[in-house]
Scaffold this motif. Structure first.
Motif, PDB file in Angstrom:
ATOM      1  N   THR A  45       0.992  -1.168  -0.055  1.00  0.00           N
ATOM      2  CA  THR A  45       0.062   0.061   0.016  1.00  0.00           C
ATOM      3  C   THR A  45       1.013   1.291  -0.005  1.00  0.00           C
ATOM      4  O   THR A  45       1.982   1.159   0.358  1.00  0.00           O
ATOM      5  N   GLU A  47       0.840   3.833   1.793  1.00  0.00           N
ATOM      6  CA  GLU A  47       1.054   4.156   3.255  1.00  0.00           C
ATOM      7  C   GLU A  47       2.315   3.204   3.733  1.00  0.00           C
ATOM      8  O   GLU A  47       3.358   3.716   4.218  1.00  0.00           O
ATOM      9  N   ARG A  48       2.224   1.980   3.648  1.00  0.00           N
ATOM     10  CA  ARG A  48       3.363   0.948   3.995  1.00  0.00           C
ATOM     11  C   ARG A  48       4.788   1.237   3.107  1.00  0.00           C
ATOM     12  O   ARG A  48       5.598   1.052   3.407  1.00  0.00           O
ATOM     13  N   TYR A  49       4.379   1.858   1.820  1.00  0.00           N
ATOM     14  CA  TYR A  49       5.617   1.912   0.827  1.00  0.00           C
ATOM     15  C   TYR A  49       6.348   3.185   1.499  1.00  0.00           C
ATOM     16  O   TYR A  49       7.608   2.861   1.644  1.00  0.00           O
ATOM     17  N   GLU A  50       5.872   4.271   2.109  1.00  0.00           N
ATOM     18  CA  GLU A  50       6.299   5.332   2.546  1.00  0.00           C
ATOM     19  C   GLU A  50       7.237   4.888   3.812  1.00  0.00           C
ATOM     20  O   GLU A  50       8.150   5.393   4.182  1.00  0.00           O
ATOM     21  N   ILE A  51       6.392   4.032   4.636  1.00  0.00           N
ATOM     22  CA  ILE A  51       7.104   3.701   5.913  1.00  0.00           C
ATOM     23  C   ILE A  51       8.283   2.842   5.553  1.00  0.00           C
ATOM     24  O   ILE A  51       9.375   3.068   6.224  1.00  0.00           O
TER      25      ILE A  51
END
Length: 335
Positions: A45, A47-51
């Motif tokens: 996702t 969001e997970r990619y940025e994390i």
């Protein structure tokens, strides 16, 4: 000699800096995204990619990523693999013995066959024997490793069934990896059958990897011997009535070994480059296969750390070869 040694060590520093820059830039020029490669077909996702980008430091400017990497290297930290989460240095040291074992056998084969072939060709200069040996060496030097390796597998493993196709050992053998060298560990475990199996697995990869160095060493030995055989001290040795074996083996060969040893040292880098293809073809679990898989996975820390560690090893071997000059030929004195 000591001054020369330290001067050589100082020259290694800018070379290493250049290698770190090239390795750092190379992996980032590869197409693809390491985060997406790690996620695989399931994806990730936004969001997970940025994390994950922040976790691995890929959200920072390139120059900051580079200095973070250099800071870790100076403290002995080459990073951790993105795919396995294991430290790069541990993975390297686990797989490195397999590559060393293969490279050593290949270099022994190249040296044991190449030097006598070059000497014999020089002694028989201009004859059909000389032409046959140098022609064969030229063919061996011209053959791509991936093509030569496949031919060996097809003929010796597929058609004749003499050797295994891939791997380091038959699956039915198991013993502790004390040194990481399969030939030594099998003997330490008291399993001669496993030793034979490991040796049979080494035959084809070592031939494929050692063919080009063999050709180079043979041609260099012939060239060096022809130059030395025309020197005055060799003619004097012949005039004194010494046997051809003494003239060639004692007076000529020792002086001709200087450029040959240089050539053997330079072949270390070629062996590492060839090991990448050889280990991939023969499914040999060494650092070459490890590097190829890491490139396909966009595993930045592994590729960067692997390149730097390989460069350190190649430079160390070349330094040792330089220091061996004075041992081989007493006339050389480095101050």
């Amino acid at each position: 000699m000591i001054r020369y040694f330290f001067n050589r060590l100082l020259l290694i520093i800018p070379t290493l800096i250049g290698i770190t820059i090239c390795a750092f830039a190379f992996v980032r020029l590869l197409p693809g995204d390491p985060i997406l490669a790690m996620a695989g077909e399931h994806g990730v996702t936004p969001e997970r990619y940025e994390i994950l980008k922040e976790q691995f430091g890929y959200n920072q400017p390139i120059w900051m990523q580079y200095f973070d990497y250099i800071g870790g290297v100076l403290h002995g930290d080459f990073g951790a693999s993105i795919s396995t989460k294991r430290p790069v240095i541990k993975e390297f040291m686990t797989l490195f013995p397999a590559t060393v074992e293969l490279s050593l056998v290949a270099m022994i084969l190249a040296t044991v066959v190449g030097i006598p072939a070059g000497i014999f060709a020089a002694v028989k200069r201009g004859t059909w024997i000389d032409q046959l040996m140098m022609g064969t060496a030229l063919v061996g030097y011209s053959m791509p490793i991936f093509w030569w390796g496949l031919l060996l597998i097809i003929f010796f493993s597929g058609y004749l069934g003499w050797t295994p196709v891939s791997g380091r050992l038959d699956l039915r053998y198991f013993f502790p990896a004390t040194t990481g060298f399969m030939l030594i560990d099998s003997l330490l475990a008291g399993k001669p059958d496993a030793f034979v199996s490991a040796l049979r697995h080494l035959i084809l990869p070592s031939i494929a990897l050692g063919t080009i160095p063999l050709a180079v060493i043979a041609r260099q030995t012939r060239s060096a011997m022809l130059e030395v055989l025309g020197e005055d001290y060799v003619r004097t040795a012949r005039a004194k009535g010494l046997s051809p074996r003494e003239v060639i083996g004692v007076h000529a060969l020792r002086n001709a070994l200087i450029p040959v040893v240089t050539t053997i040292g330079l072949q270390v880098g070629l062996l590492v480059a060839g090991a990448i293809l050889t280990e991939t073809i023969f499914a040999w679990p060494g650092i070459g296969k490890w590097m190829v898989e890491s490139i396909s996975k966009r595993d930045y820390p592994v590729v960067q750390g692997g390149l730097l560690l390989i460069a350190l090893i190649v430079m160390a071997v070349n330094l040792i070869v330089d220091l061996l000059y004075a041992v081989i030929n007493p006339r050389i004195r480095v101050k």
